[in-house]
Design a protein around this motif. Sequence first.
Motif, mmCIF file in Angstrom:
data_model
loop_
_atom_site.group_PDB
_atom_site.id
_atom_site.type_symbol
_atom_site.label_atom_id
_atom_site.label_comp_id
_atom_site.label_asym_id
_atom_site.label_seq_id
_atom_site.Cartn_x
_atom_site.Cartn_y
_atom_site.Cartn_z
ATOM 1 N N ALA A 17 12.460 3.578 -8.436
ATOM 2 C CA ALA A 17 13.681 4.200 -8.953
ATOM 3 C C ALA A 17 14.812 3.190 -8.859
ATOM 4 O O ALA A 17 15.014 2.569 -7.810
ATOM 5 C CB ALA A 17 14.019 5.465 -8.165
ATOM 6 N N TRP A 18 15.565 3.034 -9.955
ATOM 7 C CA TRP A 18 16.641 2.042 -10.037
ATOM 8 C C TRP A 18 17.941 2.668 -9.553
ATOM 9 O O TRP A 18 18.304 3.780 -9.960
ATOM 10 C CB TRP A 18 16.794 1.577 -11.483
ATOM 11 N N CYS A 19 18.659 1.975 -8.709
ATOM 12 C CA CYS A 19 19.922 2.460 -8.157
ATOM 13 C C CYS A 19 20.960 2.650 -9.266
ATOM 14 O O CYS A 19 21.270 1.714 -10.007
ATOM 15 C CB CYS A 19 20.436 1.489 -7.097
ATOM 16 N N GLY A 20 21.507 3.866 -9.371
ATOM 17 C CA GLY A 20 22.479 4.143 -10.413
ATOM 18 C C GLY A 20 23.805 3.440 -10.209
ATOM 19 O O GLY A 20 24.497 3.115 -11.181
ATOM 20 N N ALA A 21 24.194 3.194 -8.955
ATOM 21 C CA ALA A 21 25.467 2.524 -8.701
ATOM 22 C C ALA A 21 25.456 1.102 -9.241
ATOM 23 O O ALA A 21 26.465 0.620 -9.782
ATOM 24 C CB ALA A 21 25.761 2.519 -7.203
ATOM 25 N N HIS A 22 24.323 0.402 -9.092
ATOM 26 C CA HIS A 22 24.230 -0.952 -9.647
ATOM 27 C C HIS A 22 24.351 -0.926 -11.173
ATOM 28 O O HIS A 22 25.006 -1.781 -11.773
ATOM 29 C CB HIS A 22 22.889 -1.581 -9.253
ATOM 30 N N GLY A 34 0.790 -1.226 0.000
ATOM 31 C CA GLY A 34 0.000 0.000 0.000
ATOM 32 C C GLY A 34 0.821 1.273 0.000
ATOM 33 O O GLY A 34 0.244 2.372 -0.025
ATOM 34 N N TYR A 35 2.139 1.171 0.033
ATOM 35 C CA TYR A 35 2.985 2.371 0.038
ATOM 36 C C TYR A 35 2.868 3.070 -1.315
ATOM 37 O O TYR A 35 2.965 2.445 -2.366
ATOM 38 C CB TYR A 35 4.435 1.985 0.318
ATOM 39 N N SER A 36 2.688 4.406 -1.300
ATOM 40 C CA SER A 36 2.427 5.147 -2.535
ATOM 41 C C SER A 36 3.516 6.154 -2.873
ATOM 42 O O SER A 36 3.335 6.956 -3.785
ATOM 43 C CB SER A 36 1.078 5.872 -2.430
ATOM 44 N N GLY A 37 4.636 6.143 -2.149
ATOM 45 C CA GLY A 37 5.732 7.045 -2.473
ATOM 46 C C GLY A 37 6.650 6.457 -3.522
ATOM 47 O O GLY A 37 6.221 5.709 -4.415
ATOM 48 N N THR A 38 7.930 6.783 -3.450
ATOM 49 C CA THR A 38 8.930 6.284 -4.396
ATOM 50 C C THR A 38 9.867 5.317 -3.684
ATOM 51 O O THR A 38 10.428 5.656 -2.638
ATOM 52 C CB THR A 38 9.751 7.441 -4.996
ATOM 53 N N ILE A 39 10.026 4.135 -4.246
ATOM 54 C CA ILE A 39 10.913 3.111 -3.698
ATOM 55 C C ILE A 39 12.218 3.115 -4.498
ATOM 56 O O ILE A 39 12.202 2.885 -5.710
ATOM 57 C CB ILE A 39 10.262 1.717 -3.771
ATOM 58 N N VAL A 40 13.326 3.384 -3.826
ATOM 59 C CA VAL A 40 14.642 3.322 -4.457
ATOM 60 C C VAL A 40 15.206 1.933 -4.184
ATOM 61 O O VAL A 40 15.317 1.521 -3.024
ATOM 62 C CB VAL A 40 15.581 4.405 -3.900
ATOM 63 N N ARG A 41 15.578 1.208 -5.229
ATOM 64 C CA ARG A 41 15.973 -0.197 -5.072
ATOM 65 C C ARG A 41 16.917 -0.605 -6.191
ATOM 66 O O ARG A 41 17.228 0.182 -7.091
ATOM 67 C CB ARG A 41 14.734 -1.088 -5.091
ATOM 68 N N ASP A 42 17.365 -1.866 -6.107
ATOM 69 C CA ASP A 42 18.149 -2.425 -7.202
ATOM 70 C C ASP A 42 17.196 -3.071 -8.210
ATOM 71 O O ASP A 42 15.984 -2.862 -8.152
ATOM 72 C CB ASP A 42 19.181 -3.424 -6.678
ATOM 73 N N GLY A 43 17.719 -3.887 -9.107
ATOM 74 C CA GLY A 43 16.897 -4.441 -10.175
ATOM 75 C C GLY A 43 16.152 -5.710 -9.832
ATOM 76 O O GLY A 43 15.580 -6.342 -10.735
ATOM 77 N N TYR A 44 16.134 -6.119 -8.562
ATOM 78 C CA TYR A 44 15.465 -7.372 -8.207
ATOM 79 C C TYR A 44 13.971 -7.278 -8.518
ATOM 80 O O TYR A 44 13.281 -6.343 -8.119
ATOM 81 C CB TYR A 44 15.681 -7.671 -6.723
ATOM 82 N N ALA A 45 13.468 -8.295 -9.225
ATOM 83 C CA ALA A 45 12.074 -8.271 -9.687
ATOM 84 C C ALA A 45 11.061 -8.565 -8.589
ATOM 85 O O ALA A 45 9.860 -8.470 -8.822
ATOM 86 C CB ALA A 45 11.896 -9.278 -10.829
ATOM 87 N N GLY A 46 11.524 -8.914 -7.384
ATOM 88 C CA GLY A 46 10.593 -9.227 -6.312
ATOM 89 C C GLY A 46 9.783 -8.044 -5.836
ATOM 90 O O GLY A 46 8.783 -8.219 -5.121
ATOM 91 N N TYR A 47 10.177 -6.817 -6.231
ATOM 92 C CA TYR A 47 9.444 -5.624 -5.800
ATOM 93 C C TYR A 47 8.404 -5.159 -6.824
ATOM 94 O O TYR A 47 7.698 -4.182 -6.580
ATOM 95 C CB TYR A 47 10.425 -4.475 -5.544
#
Length: 466
Positions: free
Chosen positions: A288-293, A266-279
Amino acid sequence: MIAGQAVHIETQAGQLEALAARITELERRLSSDSSTSSKPPSSDPPYRKPARRSSRGSAGRKPGGQPGASGSTMPLIDNPNETIICDPPVCGDCGTDLTGAPVVSVTRRQVTDVLEPPPPRVTEYQIIGRECPCCTVTTTGPVPGFVAARAQYGPGVHARAAELLCGHYLPVARATRLMASMLGVTVSTGFMAGVRGRAARLLEATFLPRVRDLLHQVGVLHVDETPARADGGLTYVHVASTEFLTAMHTGGRSKTDIDAGQILPGYSGTIVRDGYAGYTHLIDAHHAWCGAHLLRDLAAFGRADPDGQFWAAAMADLLTDAHHHAQTARAAGHHELDPDVLAGIRRRYRGAMHAGISDNTARAGPLARDALTLARRFRDHETMILRFVVDLAVPWTNNQAERDIRPTKIQQRTSGGCWRTLAGLADFAVVQSYLSTTAKWGLDSFDVLTQLFTTGAWLPPAAEPC
């Protein structure tokens, strides 16, 4: 015979070509390290210096303190515990007695040292019961809530034990010995092993619900997961955090395990994460995809084949330049990039992406196949990858979550590479959530742990300081 030999030679040539391609692919995989993949830096071989991972250029300064920087010197205190006078008895030149001679200078030098730990302070509570002369009911005197047993350790001992285990990542046996040598308190390993669980139970009642509620309300949330070995198997530690809050929990890697943290559903903000498809099931939120990865993924191909995979270097340069534009705009107080700058970023992004797809579509081999997969990833997830330039409230990397979850790896290494039980890992995640959050608010770990075992957990008043 000649025709047969020609066929045999042709077959061998094909086999040699295939083996050469296989060797090239194995060498590429073998050269993979933390700068070109998602491997942790601890997995890098000690005999090979890894390539420079940072995308920042050198400032040209030498290591150490810089000219003009203010240093720090240990100060003298005005009221030392003991003062020893070093007075010369005779002249060092002619041997004349200096008793009563005028004092021409006094130089102060101080040595700060520690004493042996004093014996533990024992407080006895004598609980008086009095019988009422009217109704004959016996009433006992009030007792602090933490005084529950006939003989027990106090909040300070519990706090120090929990700090050693979870704040300094020590194994149980070493923490037990340190308690005896540094504090003069001889506790059993059983007591020490149980402190983390007692702290976790107290935090689960009040602290975790409060932090989960605050995290669910923030606009930008960092999430990550890392494997941990416990009870002879592999499980995961999940984290959701901001600059001022941290919440961790354990489980598998499925979407059910991710949702078990009670923050992301139910979270409606922005999630910063890596490329794992589980999210990807979290459809109410922006991603948002982590630029360092992404830079590490691009570096793997740019180093393996600089001439054939030039698009990877172009994409890495574009992401780095876009990050600098976003930083400059934030520093100037802007809430969005100039439209012309944003259009230029998108144009360069799509040019590099299309080059990666077109150049690798007609090529064969594992390197081209993996490069094509990465280029298509940039095509399919452009919105998520460029989120940080469209919304300047979103950071470029997921470093916040990675820093918050790193203690899990530190504790695992110091404890012989694993946790004995899954419950121990889960308790560590809860207590580390508390210590990480309080540290972000500038609170001392011993103070907040003492409060936890005395009156209850410290609770963050808001998602961030006002």
